[in-house]
Write an enzyme that holds these catalytic residues in place. Sequence first.
Site, PDB file in Angstrom:
ATOM      1  N   GLY A  73      10.646 -42.815 -86.933  1.00 34.51           N
ATOM      2  CA  GLY A  73      10.592 -41.430 -87.359  1.00 34.51           C
ATOM      3  C   GLY A  73      11.397 -40.465 -86.515  1.00 34.51           C
ATOM      4  N   VAL A 100      16.030 -36.475 -84.339  1.00 34.01           N
ATOM      5  CA  VAL A 100      17.055 -35.964 -83.429  1.00 34.01           C
ATOM      6  C   VAL A 100      17.268 -37.016 -82.352  1.00 34.01           C
ATOM      7  CG1 VAL A 100      17.693 -34.143 -81.804  1.00 34.01           C
ATOM      8  CG2 VAL A 100      16.370 -33.569 -83.862  1.00 34.01           C
ATOM      9  N   HIS A 139      13.133 -36.782 -76.454  1.00 30.36           N
ATOM     10  CA  HIS A 139      12.217 -35.661 -76.241  1.00 30.36           C
ATOM     11  C   HIS A 139      10.787 -36.153 -76.414  1.00 30.36           C
ATOM     12  CE1 HIS A 139      13.294 -35.773 -80.534  1.00 30.36           C
ATOM     13  NE2 HIS A 139      12.103 -35.247 -80.797  1.00 30.36           N
ATOM     14  N   HIS A 181       6.853 -35.112 -77.167  1.00 36.43           N
ATOM     15  CA  HIS A 181       5.993 -34.091 -77.767  1.00 36.43           C
ATOM     16  C   HIS A 181       4.729 -33.914 -76.922  1.00 36.43           C
ATOM     17  CE1 HIS A 181       8.050 -33.762 -81.743  1.00 36.43           C
ATOM     18  NE2 HIS A 181       8.465 -34.985 -81.420  1.00 36.43           N
TER      19      HIS A 181
END
Length: 759
Positions: free
Chosen positions: A92, A95, A99, A101
Amino acid sequence: MRMANSPFLEIPSEDWIASNDQAFAVFDGFPVSVGHSLVITRRVVPTWFDATADEQSALMDLVNVVKRKLDETLQPKPDGYNVGFNAGDAAGQTVPHLHIHVIPRYTGDVDDPRGGVRHVIPREGNYLKDAPAEPAGGNAKFAPTLSVGYPHSPLWEQLSWRIAGAHAVDALASFVQSSGLAVIEEQLFEALRSGARVRILVSDYLYISAPKALRTLVGWCELAAEEFDNERLQVRLIETAKLPTEPESFHPKAWRIIEGSRDFISVGSSNLSKAALVSGVEWNLLSASTTSEPSHLQFSAAFDSLWQVASPLTAALVESYAESAAKYRQKHFLPEADDVQEIPDPRPWQVDALASLARVREAGHSRALVAVATGMGKTWLAAFDACQFGEEIGRRPRVLIIAHRAHILAQAEAVLSRLLDHRFESSSTAWYIGNQSDLSSELVVASIQKLSRPEGVQRLAEQHFDYVIMDEVHHAQAPSYRRVLAKLDCDFALGLTATPERTDGVDVATIFDDNLAYHASIGEGIAEEALVPFHYVGIKDTVDFRQIPWRNGRFDLAELEQRVARSERMDRLWSTMEKHPADRTLLFCCSRRHAVFARDWLASHGVSAAAVFSGDGSDPYGDSLERLRTGNLQALCVVDMFNEGLDIPAVDRVVMLRPTESKVIFLQQLGRGLRASEGKSRLLVIDFVGNHRIFAQRIIHLLSSLPSRFPRRTIATCSSQHADRSRRRRPVCRQAISFRQANNRRWLATSDDSAPAAQ
């Protein structure tokens, strides 16, 4: 999956919320909750697995920084977090720039959050057997089950843990007996202490409900009203002759228990008696759900309908019921329902204590103190001695019970009335609590709060009691206790406590004419196998407690919390836990945030853990207790709970994560894990031994827990490997202290290799 440019790099640094040399953090442009943040590498790295070890470390450091900032700035404070990343298109990731979450979570933001990040595949989200998640919507339906009663599935096994952690409880029974109230008392008052609202409906059908049980319920309502509020516990009586439907019979038996979003109902054959709840063959259909099930809604409506036509249970209504019941039984020749409650024999230590109390009275003394370790049965000792006193005077003694907590008074009344009614003629209980001001009965139960008021003291001075029991008397130096003691007119007063010392150093025995009649220590309980042996391990603390302000006999909480919630301290604990494994662990923490920190830290190391405390942000109380009991949860992090009250006998390791300023609290917390349980051979105690003066008392506390009637030999050695020269000269506990006794039982206290000598 590499990219030359990243949209994250276009975010100006003034919009960053935190940063370090390798990473920066920003608020997510499409947040799933308030405060949703992203922690991003400065270098364009496709996935976590492409990052260097330094970058991975920097990212996690920044995750902690962001979490602290969100805790400090968001109102309300988040109750939990989801932290994670996606790696690759199949996972999923949209980008291709690494990063992480950081997503704040709040109690109630979804109906059933269990499973967390597992919900990326919805059907696999909630793996718990009793709560399978539905493929869509996030709500959980629970397959109905059947409880068929003794011996395979007594109803109380399903109700007890749910009641203890409930927000609301509705109970409906066609009749109630004293034995049933004895079963539910502990969990019911635990729920009340935690803020639950409880409604109980009983009926006058065939006058089977015992008047004594109804009087007890009236007393419970007064106890709850005084300690909590008038709405916390309510009981009503359904007078079947006044029902608008004029039914020929009235047989419903049902429970509804709500905890958070979980709604549980039980409908079947169990009334409020021990046989129905515990030892009888009773069928009850159980249903639980986090959705608005039609059957649950119908239950709620039907219960409310009966509640509206029922009469509030009062002392006057009970007396009217008792008169009607007596007349009905004479006319219809119906025997009273069999409600035999077992009377235990005194334990060996209680036999010795009873003999000692008799000698105290023979010597002409009118007051005595007995110190009884947690879980040893001090209330039963008081009941046995009250009966012994009655035999000395040749009649049922007039007894007054005084305590400061509702559940203590409720338990004492149940035990005393059962034993006194068994040994002598039956008598009702009078309550001097809340709106009840009766001091006229043979057994009187009074709260110290009401009795110490001017009117209570004046009325007490006009009464004479044969025997008075004052429970938890380490509170007895309070002005309220002194006022009552000054006016108390009795032939004999017995004080009960877990320890003769108060937290302020006052010796409680002086209040009882220095007559410490008996001290039933933890050692006696171990010797009699009512408690299990313990293995104490002290590990060096990383916190310098001398730097923490000491105010009003305790550490400054804010400063303490900041110091103890550190990963290096937990690293040391983890090393010790691996050396000394256990199945179920209870960790005593100093604050809510500390408990959540400890839970999350343990979870990150693969330990299934929950944090339980009063107020918002706690994990489900009852569910956590049950999962710990059944072995589905390995650790429970608690704050100011389980010092007194509900026990979990299966706990086989306790961890003192908070510095305990009080011997009373230390021994109470130790006692939480000492209860005997099937398959449990010992309790492991892990304690942080720090450099504050309080910790020098630990071994003294442990020594005081040994049996007083057995000879003991202590061995104290000091390892010089980690001790400085000044410490080597002292006869201190260091490497090991062993206690051996005449019956070859053993208590062992050890220190971790890095622990300092006690000072």
